[in-house]
Design a protein around this motif. Structure first.
Motif, PDB file in Angstrom:
ATOM      1  N   TYR A   1      10.993 -40.443  11.787  1.00  0.00           N
ATOM      2  CA  TYR A   1      10.367 -40.029  13.043  1.00  0.00           C
ATOM      3  C   TYR A   1       8.862 -40.322  13.005  1.00  0.00           C
ATOM      4  O   TYR A   1       8.240 -40.290  11.934  1.00  0.00           O
TER       5      TYR A   1
ATOM      6  N   TYR B   1       5.793 -36.506  16.320  1.00  0.00           N
ATOM      7  CA  TYR B   1       7.097 -35.945  16.718  1.00  0.00           C
ATOM      8  C   TYR B   1       7.671 -35.112  15.584  1.00  0.00           C
ATOM      9  O   TYR B   1       8.225 -34.033  15.820  1.00  0.00           O
TER      10      TYR B   1
ATOM     11  N   VAL C   1      13.559 -42.720  19.149  1.00  0.00           N
ATOM     12  CA  VAL C   1      12.246 -42.157  19.469  1.00  0.00           C
ATOM     13  C   VAL C   1      11.155 -43.183  19.184  1.00  0.00           C
ATOM     14  O   VAL C   1      10.226 -43.367  19.990  1.00  0.00           O
TER      15      VAL C   1
ATOM     16  N   SER D   1      14.605 -42.770  23.676  1.00  0.00           N
ATOM     17  CA  SER D   1      15.210 -41.444  23.777  1.00  0.00           C
ATOM     18  C   SER D   1      15.321 -41.065  25.251  1.00  0.00           C
ATOM     19  O   SER D   1      14.599 -41.605  26.092  1.00  0.00           O
TER      20      SER D   1
END
Length: 273
Positions: free
Chosen positions: A14, A18, A56, A61
């Motif tokens: 990630y 985030y 993401v 997303s």
């Protein structure tokens, strides 16, 4: 109950911001889902986390604009891919049966690609979008192996494969996508059964399905610019041929703009009623 098992390493996939905000929550959900389970379950959960992290990072997303567009466009682009696959298969089948010539059949790689594309459409119609993405990915891999198929299938199926995995397209988009697939394939099927060497549908026949779906989606509640762009993206295989000349391009732009305008006006009247 608080778990002491460390967070999975895939959380590092990630983006840092985030991960700082959502990392603890994702780690706790992973622990809850894998508590007392076997290695296969843990690997499956980690694969899901990795897939979400990559979405993401690539802005795919459901909460990001590109992801929302892919989710909106997936039913329409899949419908276009299914229509193309069905049209090629129908034409080849009727030619082979009429002439009793096996050479009219598509090459094995192309035939399997078309079958996988049709299977993706069937999976989507039954609500099994993960399976639709999987079969679409298989079709893309076959095309990567240079299966002789329509080049339009690559971008159309890519949208389906890249759509957010944890969401499902809206019912309105799913229904209109079925209408788009049927309205663009049935004329080709009729022409093939009639023994015509080419569909001979003309500019009107190519534009009418796109105009109808665009107008209906624009008139439907909750229409956003991404819905209009999704329909236009899926209609590209049918509008690029008549748009090959300046006059044809002008006609294409005019009729699609008219369809959008009629749909928008109808939507406003419906909301005011």
């Amino acid at each position: 109950m608080t778990h002491t098992r460390p967070a999975p390493r895939v959380l590092a996939l990630y983006p840092r911001r985030y991960r700082a905000v959502h990392g603890p929550e994702i780690a706790q959900l992973y622990r809850d889902a894998t508590d007392g389970t076997d290695t296969r379950t843990r690997l499956r959960e980690q694969a899901d986390i990795a897939a979400h992290a990559l979405r993401v990072r690539t802005f795919l997303s459901p909460r990001q604009p590109l992801g929302r567009f892919a989710l909106t466009a997936a039913p329409y682009t899949l419908a276009a891919a299914v229509s193309i696959a069905a049209a090629r298969t129908t034409t080849a089948t009727t030619d082979a049966l009429r002439d009793m010539d096996a050479a009219a059949w598509p090459a094995t790689g192309a035939l399997v690609t078309y079958v996988m594309t049709l299977a993706a459409g069937v999976s989507a119609c039954t609500g099994r979008w993960p399976l639709a993405r999987l079969t679409g990915a298989v079709a893309l891999l076959l095309m990567r192996a240079r299966a002789p198929v329509s080049g339009w299938l690559v971008p159309l199926l890519a949208v389906v494969v890249l759509m957010p995995g944890a969401a499902e397209p809206a019912r309105t988009d799913r229904r209109l996508a079925v209408a788009l697939a049927a309205s663009t394939w049935l004329p080709v099927c009729a022409a093939a059964l009639a023994g015509q060497s080419t569909p001979g549908l003309g500019m009107a026949g190519q534009l009418v399905p796109a105009m109808a779906v665009l107008g209906l989606r624009t008139a439907a509640p909750g229409c956003r610019p991404r819905h209009v762009l999704a329909v236009l993206a899926a209609a590209l295989p049918w509008v690029t041929t008549p748009a090959g000349s300046p006059v044809g391009l002008a006609v294409v732009v005019a009729v699609l703009a008219a369809a959008w305008g009629v749909g928008r006006a109808a939507g406003r009247r419906g909301r005011a009623a």
